[in-house]
Scaffold this motif. Structure first.
Motif, short mmCIF file in Angstrom:
data_model
loop_
_atom_site.label_atom_id
_atom_site.label_comp_id
_atom_site.label_asym_id
_atom_site.label_seq_id
_atom_site.Cartn_x
_atom_site.Cartn_y
_atom_site.Cartn_z
N ILE A 23 21.72 53.05 10.67
CA ILE A 23 21.48 54.58 10.89
C ILE A 23 20.07 55.18 10.90
O ILE A 23 19.73 55.94 11.84
CB ILE A 23 22.40 55.47 9.95
N ALA A 24 19.29 54.64 9.88
CA ALA A 24 18.00 55.15 9.83
C ALA A 24 17.00 54.45 10.92
O ALA A 24 16.35 55.63 11.50
CB ALA A 24 17.40 54.82 8.43
N ALA A 25 17.19 53.56 11.17
CA ALA A 25 16.26 52.87 12.14
C ALA A 25 16.72 53.53 13.56
O ALA A 25 15.76 54.00 14.39
CB ALA A 25 16.41 51.41 12.45
N PHE A 26 18.03 53.74 14.09
CA PHE A 26 18.52 54.53 14.97
C PHE A 26 17.65 56.05 15.18
O PHE A 26 17.35 56.23 16.07
CB PHE A 26 20.02 54.71 14.83
N ALA A 27 17.94 56.86 13.88
CA ALA A 27 17.44 57.99 14.05
C ALA A 27 16.07 58.20 14.28
O ALA A 27 15.54 58.91 15.08
CB ALA A 27 17.69 58.76 12.32
N MET A 28 15.07 57.15 13.48
CA MET A 28 13.75 57.03 13.79
C MET A 28 13.49 56.70 15.55
O MET A 28 12.57 57.43 16.02
CB MET A 28 12.97 56.02 13.01
N ALA A 29 14.33 55.75 16.18
CA ALA A 29 14.02 55.52 17.46
C ALA A 29 14.39 56.57 18.25
O ALA A 29 13.61 56.90 19.42
CB ALA A 29 14.75 54.27 17.70
N ILE A 30 15.32 57.40 18.06
CA ILE A 30 15.88 58.46 18.89
C ILE A 30 14.61 59.74 18.98
O ILE A 30 14.45 60.21 19.87
CB ILE A 30 17.16 58.99 18.22
N VAL A 31 14.06 59.88 17.55
CA VAL A 31 13.19 60.83 17.49
C VAL A 31 11.62 60.28 18.26
O VAL A 31 11.19 61.18 19.00
CB VAL A 31 12.83 61.08 16.20
N LEU A 32 11.47 59.08 17.91
CA LEU A 32 10.16 58.56 18.83
C LEU A 32 10.43 58.44 20.17
O LEU A 32 9.28 58.64 20.83
CB LEU A 32 10.05 57.03 18.14
N GLY A 33 11.41 58.34 20.79
CA GLY A 33 11.57 58.22 22.35
C GLY A 33 11.05 59.51 23.02
O GLY A 33 9.81 59.13 23.90
N PRO A 34 11.17 60.63 22.86
CA PRO A 34 10.65 61.75 23.56
C PRO A 34 9.33 62.00 23.42
O PRO A 34 8.57 62.77 23.87
CB PRO A 34 11.48 63.10 23.13
N ILE A 35 8.72 61.15 22.06
CA ILE A 35 7.15 61.77 21.91
C ILE A 35 6.37 60.44 22.26
O ILE A 35 5.33 60.76 22.88
CB ILE A 35 7.08 61.34 20.48
N VAL A 36 7.12 59.16 22.49
CA VAL A 36 6.31 58.09 22.74
C VAL A 36 6.36 58.25 24.46
O VAL A 36 5.16 57.81 25.00
CB VAL A 36 6.89 56.97 22.13
N ILE A 37 7.52 58.54 25.11
CA ILE A 37 7.71 58.27 26.65
C ILE A 37 6.64 58.91 27.31
O ILE A 37 5.90 58.46 28.09
CB ILE A 37 9.05 58.65 27.02
N THR A 91 7.71 54.26 36.02
CA THR A 91 8.39 54.12 34.46
C THR A 91 7.41 53.35 33.71
O THR A 91 7.16 52.12 34.04
CB THR A 91 9.80 53.16 34.72
N PRO A 92 7.24 54.14 32.77
CA PRO A 92 6.14 53.55 31.82
C PRO A 92 6.69 52.33 30.81
O PRO A 92 7.90 52.41 30.89
CB PRO A 92 5.84 54.67 30.83
N GLN A 93 5.83 51.51 30.60
CA GLN A 93 6.18 50.31 29.75
C GLN A 93 5.58 50.44 28.37
O GLN A 93 5.33 51.52 27.90
CB GLN A 93 6.15 48.96 30.38
N MET A 94 5.61 49.22 27.87
CA MET A 94 5.38 49.42 26.30
C MET A 94 6.22 50.16 25.47
O MET A 94 5.81 50.51 24.42
CB MET A 94 3.88 49.73 26.15
N GLY A 95 7.42 50.36 26.00
CA GLY A 95 8.45 51.03 25.09
C GLY A 95 9.03 50.27 24.07
O GLY A 95 9.68 51.17 22.99
N GLY A 96 8.70 49.11 23.81
CA GLY A 96 9.19 48.41 22.67
C GLY A 96 8.83 49.04 21.29
O GLY A 96 9.53 48.74 20.46
N VAL A 97 7.76 49.77 21.60
CA VAL A 97 7.27 50.41 20.03
C VAL A 97 8.45 51.49 19.77
O VAL A 97 8.52 51.59 18.35
CB VAL A 97 5.86 51.32 20.21
N ILE A 98 9.29 51.96 20.50
CA ILE A 98 10.01 52.80 20.31
C ILE A 98 11.41 52.24 19.42
O ILE A 98 11.79 52.96 18.38
CB ILE A 98 10.85 53.56 21.57
N PHE A 99 11.45 51.01 19.30
CA PHE A 99 12.60 50.39 18.39
C PHE A 99 11.71 49.41 17.38
O PHE A 99 12.13 49.20 16.28
CB PHE A 99 13.56 49.39 18.93
N ALA A 100 10.34 49.03 17.60
CA ALA A 100 9.80 47.85 16.90
C ALA A 100 9.34 48.78 15.60
O ALA A 100 9.49 48.40 14.48
CB ALA A 100 8.56 47.34 17.60
N LEU A 101 8.66 49.83 15.72
CA LEU A 101 8.11 50.67 14.58
C LEU A 101 9.42 51.14 13.59
O LEU A 101 9.33 50.88 12.41
CB LEU A 101 7.30 52.02 14.92
#
Lengths: 330, 330
Positions: free
Chosen positions: B9-23, B48-58
């Protein structure tokens, strides 16, 4: 757990095999779905056969019966089977009439509701009198049992009818109901395993309910092979009512109906958004609260791609199911 | 299990928040993906931007560290983190150079392979010498340990390099690698929990590896919100190498690398189909065995819709993961 996994695999295998047999047959019988006229631009979906619910319903029934523990452990499973089959049958009649009449409406809302209420009353009384169920509901997370007394009957009728019709309303986008329900059945199966571990007296009965959940999950995974976007078949009312009946059957026998607003929030929101839309329309004499109800069509009308909406619903459902599981694992 | 669920849940929540910041940030930096010229008709995906892996990696890294059991249980987790981060870093350099050069190729194949081999040798030697790992592999389903002696090192280098590049090859359709890997991480996490229950001495270390799997799963569920069809962001090499490194890290520390051809068959088939295509092309002086390699493009060229291919890969992976789990549950 091995037995549960084999149940999933067996139901999946049957559904995968059934798909290519059933789909052409449904097409041949000219069971092409008549697309609801007011819906968003779904013209491309005309001709897709419905009544595909049999692709997961039959495998789920066969796998659940075949893999269940025999002996005195059948009481709870039987109620799940009756609930799924009973509501599924009402949906089947509805689908069948649609096809015969070549119209988008089969039974009238009243003609659907009446047998649903009768079946719900029968199931509620059965549960009320059942020694392993009775008139109390578990309150999630707080380890409290809420004894409703005779009030249990009307409450359960509301929950049963509500769940079945909410499942029906959620069945509006490719793979939407099938996927969301899949996560619900996996969750309920795991909860039943956890409950069985904590309750040696009823363990056999509860594990049979878990087997039923696994059978539904396996059937749905196979069905999604043909129902995910772009769908080659729709489940029809026979499918959505069967799912609703199976799910609410599982929560009834485990006394966990109060978990439905969590794990089946997607279904609940479909009904609630429909009610809000209707009430707002009436109160404002013609204004709309949502662009369109149920809620998933609101997102669709807002320009969100169908597959994105479905993914969003899947993800939210998975997270809610994880939250629900928190109440049952160490 | 509660701790594992909270990690997801914690990792999911961080990724969901990170998406609209990173994209938007990736878009602003004009990191639009240069679509590989020989690919199927993916013109719509340019931009479509790439390097989106940071959205789940971090989020995965943060959640894994935050929720891990502290004390003497960090050895195996540390190796997973080094593997994921190390390979992810190689991918990051590759992505970064692509962007800088505005080309579809960053590092040359050799420039990628060399650091991968160096890192793989380091990880293999580390595992060989590690008291909780050593030179033997578990053989799935038969409860046999296969001691490879010093031969363990070259075998593991092959498995490490192979897995990471196979993950990279599978990353060709919206949500494909992310979803398939999600099921792998869930499976590995559950296997680690089962192994921990059977091995009290190493339980703490194994549960930390499970936490890592849960963190990866949660991050990926959040990422899929933005990467499922139609994708708003691609993971890039930083993402696919991170996934490959994380997965092979988990199988290395649990000595379960022989499970990879089962749970990661989708990745393996990507590499194998590439090799078959190449060998056949050479042997026949220009004929193609597949319409296009890797395998998922073969289905795409055959007219199967992208979302159907992805669903098929998901479903097959889930079933293979269930089969793998059969070897670890009672």
């Amino acid at each position: 757990m091995q037995r549960l996994i084999w149940t999933v695999i067996a139901a999946f295998a049957m559904a995968i095999v059934l798909g290519p047999i059933v789909i052409p047959w449904l097409k041949k019988l000219k069971l092409g779905k008549v697309i609801y006229e007011l819906g968003p631009d779904h013209a491309a979906k005309a001709g897709t056969p419905q009544m595909g619910g049999v692709i997961f319903a039959l495998p789920a029934l066969v796998a659940a019966v075949a893999f269940s523990y025999k002996g005195g452990n059948w009481g709870l499973l039987l109620m799940c089977l009756v609930s799924a089959l009973g509501f599924g049958l009402i949906g089947f009649v509805d689908d069948f009439l649609k096809v015969r009449r070549h119209a988008s409406e089969g039974l009238t809302p009243k003609q659907k509701l009446l047998p649903q209420i009768v079946l719900s009353i029968a199931l509620s009384v059965w549960a009320y009198l059942h020694p392993q169920i009775g008139p109390s509901l578990r309150v999630p997370f707080v380890n409290v049992e809420w004894n409703l007394g005779w009030f249990y009957i009307p409450v359960m009728v509301f929950i049963l009818v509500g769940t079945v019709n909410s499942a029906n309303l959620l069945d509006g986008l490719d793979g939407l109901l099938g996927g969301c329900a899949l996560f619900d059945f996996v969750t309920m199966a795991l909860i039943c395993v956890a409950l069985a571990a904590a309750d040696p007296v009823n363990a056999g009965s509860l594990l049979n309910v878990a087997i039923f959940g696994g059978a539904m999950a396996g059937g749905l995974i196979g069905f999604l092979r043909y129902n995910s976007h772009p769908a080659r078949v729709f489940m029809g009312d026979v499918g959505s009512f069967f799912i609703g009946g199976a799910l609410v059957g599982m929560t009834t026998v485990t006394r966990l109906s109060l978990l439905l607003p969590i794990i089946a929030l997607a279904m609940v929101m479909s009904s609630v958004s429909d009610l809000i839309q209707f009430a707002y329309f009436r109160a404002t004499h013609g204004k709309r609260f949502f662009r369109m109800a149920p809620l998933h069509h609101h997102f669709e009308k807002g320009g969100m791609p169908e597959t994105s909406i479905v993914a969003m619903y899947y993800i939210a459902t998975v997270m809610l199911c994880l939250v629900a599981l928190l109440g049952f694992v160490a």
